[in-house]
Design an enzyme around this catalytic site. Sequence first.
Site: not given
Ligand SMILES: *Cc1c(COP(=O)(O)O)cnc(C)c1O
Length: 384
Positions: A178, A206, A237
């Site tokens: 990330s 991602h 996302k």
């Molecule tokens: C954003 C993210 C999460 C958490 O997801 P949310 O729905 O925002 O709680 C988990 N793993 C990774 C790699 C992330 O980037």
Amino acid sequence: MPFSDLQRDLEGFASLGLLRQRHMLQSPQSPHINVDGKSYLSFCSNDYLGLANHPQLIAELQHGAAKYGVGAGAAHLVSGHTQIHHELEAALADFVGKPAALLFSTGYMANLGVVQALVGREDTVFADKLNHASLNDAMLLSRANVQRYRHNDIKHLAQLLEKTGKGRKLIITDAVFSMDGVLAPLPGLLALCERHDAWLLVDDAHGFGVLGEGGRGTLSHSGIASPRIVYMATLGKAAGVSGAFVAAEQVVIDTLVNHAHSYVYTTATPPALAGAVLASMQLMEQGDGLRAHLQRLIAQLRSGFHELPWKLMPSNTAIQPMLVGDNRQALDLSEGLRERGIWVAAIRPPTVPAGTARLRITLSAAHRAGDVTRLIEALHELAR
Ligand SMILES: *Cc1c(COP(=O)(O)O)cnc(C)c1O
């Protein structure tokens, strides 16, 4: 005074350039945001396809609220599991080519739940050192033995696996890291799982919507599939809404329904959100044009960096971090861009390893080529 030691800690944090602050958006998420009364060109959302403010999804959410009400009112195992949640789970499983799927309220909760439900004290979790914080917390919560392997280092992981005897073995990794934008070596990890009878949890927060055929994610992009893989992706996302899902063999999903605390002991997400995600899946699947545009923006940004004193990290994804190193310098650069009307967040330890503070530039299909040009020009000004 109560809490005076907390105050001291925060002051210490601030003196290291590590204090975090929130800024208030007064606009929807998009490349052009209003923050604290000013408008900015933003390069720091995870809204990679520009769906968070899409008129069709707004309409779908409004329609869903009228149809299902606002709150789910109960946990999934009590009376909060609605038909639209169920339809979404079936559609998600089908989309990523798995037998079954389960919705979670957030990605953070999905990771906690999966690891805690699948392994315990007798078992071992093998985790990449640069994994997302939610995976790190998940393995602590599970009480399993923890072995962390060097970032993307298959050889190191193989050595650790050789030395591990009894119990279940679960390898956990970000699919797209990330804070770096780099992919995990998923085919190599899967081969190791097969050799050592281990399971592989892939967090595709991602990659889902961005990579692979029709945005099916990093497994599709890497051309791998296996019943050993437990696939997790988020819906807040690229999908532009909220929540997360886990897709896996039916027996894994049944285990989560019974044992994942972050699934069992929490209120179901509002059903209207599930309806919006279903609509978002259609846009994602038909989103080849958006993904092609995103790839063009990535290429434009990377070529624009050739003449700048900073380097982009080696990434072909929407995450294009500019390595700075020093915390203060990263903050100063972020501030310099902000003075020029551009919003890019500085990412500092402990989110990234010490000495690798960076500006995490992210691109979205909602950006235009002219937006990227503006960013590159502003960086040229700062370099002078
Ligand atoms: C954003 C993210 C999460 C958490 O997801 P949310 O729905 O925002 O709680 C988990 N793993 C990774 C790699 C992330 O980037």
